[in-house]
Design an enzyme around this catalytic site. Sequence first.
Site, PDB file in Angstrom:
ATOM      1  N   ARG A  36       0.853  -1.212   0.000  1.00  0.00           N
ATOM      2  CA  ARG A  36       0.000   0.000   0.000  1.00  0.00           C
ATOM      3  C   ARG A  36       0.876   1.246   0.000  1.00  0.00           C
ATOM      4  NH1 ARG A  36      -2.978  -3.362   3.707  1.00  0.00           N
ATOM      5  NH2 ARG A  36      -2.150  -2.290   5.544  1.00  0.00           N
ATOM      6  N   LYS A  52     -12.418  14.597   4.881  1.00  0.00           N
ATOM      7  CA  LYS A  52     -13.528  14.118   4.058  1.00  0.00           C
ATOM      8  C   LYS A  52     -14.441  13.209   4.868  1.00  0.00           C
ATOM      9  CE  LYS A  52     -14.057  10.388   1.259  1.00  0.00           C
ATOM     10  NZ  LYS A  52     -13.776   9.433   0.172  1.00  0.00           N
ATOM     11  N   LYS A  86     -18.508  17.895  -2.287  1.00  0.00           N
ATOM     12  CA  LYS A  86     -18.123  16.788  -3.186  1.00  0.00           C
ATOM     13  C   LYS A  86     -19.362  15.975  -3.535  1.00  0.00           C
ATOM     14  CE  LYS A  86     -15.042  12.780  -3.532  1.00  0.00           C
ATOM     15  NZ  LYS A  86     -13.668  12.305  -3.278  1.00  0.00           N
TER      16      LYS A  86
HETATM   17  P1  13P Z   1     -14.430   7.771  -6.731  1.00  0.00           P
HETATM   18  O1  13P Z   1     -13.977   8.934  -7.581  1.00  0.00           O
HETATM   19  O2  13P Z   1     -13.740   6.478  -7.073  1.00  0.00           O
HETATM   20  O3  13P Z   1     -15.923   7.667  -6.655  1.00  0.00           O
HETATM   21  O4  13P Z   1     -13.919   8.053  -5.266  1.00  0.00           O
HETATM   22  C1  13P Z   1     -13.987   9.322  -4.761  1.00  0.00           C
HETATM   23  C2  13P Z   1     -14.183   9.278  -3.300  1.00  0.00           C
HETATM   24  O5  13P Z   1     -13.400   9.811  -2.549  1.00  0.00           O
HETATM   25  C3  13P Z   1     -15.370   8.577  -2.780  1.00  0.00           C
HETATM   26  O6  13P Z   1     -15.548   8.849  -1.428  1.00  0.00           O
END
Ligand code: 13P
Length: 335
Positions: free
Chosen positions: A45, A136, A222
Amino acid sequence: MSERLEDIAGAMVASGKGILAADESSGTIKKRFDSIGVESTEENRRDYREMLFRADEAMRKYISGVILFDETLRQKAADGTPLVEIIRNTGAVPGIKVDGGAKDLAAFPGEKVTEGLDGLRDRLSEYYGLGARFAKWRGVIAISDVLPNRGAVRANAQALARYAALCQEAGIVPIVEPEILMDGEPGDHSVDRCYEVTQEVLRAVFAELFNARVSLEGMVLKPNMVIDGKNARKASVEEIAEKTVRCLRATVPASVPGIAFLSGGQSDEEATAHLSAMNAAYDMPWQLTFSYGRALQAACLQAWGGKPENVAAGQRAFSHRARMNGLAATGNWNR
Ligand code: 13P
């Protein structure tokens, strides 16, 4: 770097740049590694993510921030340099996924709520000390003819708002991510059904952000794009761009500095084309960019295949997607 929330948020959505979501949880990164026949060990990882962060030119030109998983925020590169330092040296802002994942919501079969508020204040203060300047939290919303239920939307919106307020208290910019799944089950919803649900969810989220006294100037949204389900894809690039922009204009206050989409299961090129179409055709009060996981990493993962001799090829694949999405962030990508 300035430490005001507004300035960090502004850097995260700087023109022509976007966010690399490399915050796959242990379970998700194992799935990605399984797909290329690589064992998910701590070292693998680390090697994989170090390869991404050391793609120096792409990082400097096109990546404004990187979302990390807890393990990565604490990891050192093979030569002992903390990965966070490598990211910071490219000019990108390090960020951290702080949610504890989406769990079944009691009394709402088929719907989820995201856990992780307990102890979050202390974790945020530790993450700040480790260098994270944004965070996030992903809420997951199921979509079908009858879902989501209002109770599930509200539970997720409230959790997002409480998370966002705690982040801002800690000097950390919250990425507020309410994801309406395009690749869930049954996945046969139309683009218009996605519009309806996205509008309802974003309205609920901004109502709760307001109630929680979150400063909209110091956050990044987002969202998903307004797109039909994975088993019913037929809407054109232009239709998705038009409906997505219309839905965001109807729900997202102009004081939000930027919107950074998730890719959500779109192909690499679709995710780029949709973003570029929006930026090329519409004037909007916010920056509109990417915060892609799969759409930035899929080609790189394949090219790398877990082999040290393929690191340069993996970096080329990642750099290409980063550049294409950087162009899309200003509406200048062409097939
Ligand atoms: P994806 O762009 O693969 O959907 O992932 C973005 C992300 O951070 C989802 O929480």
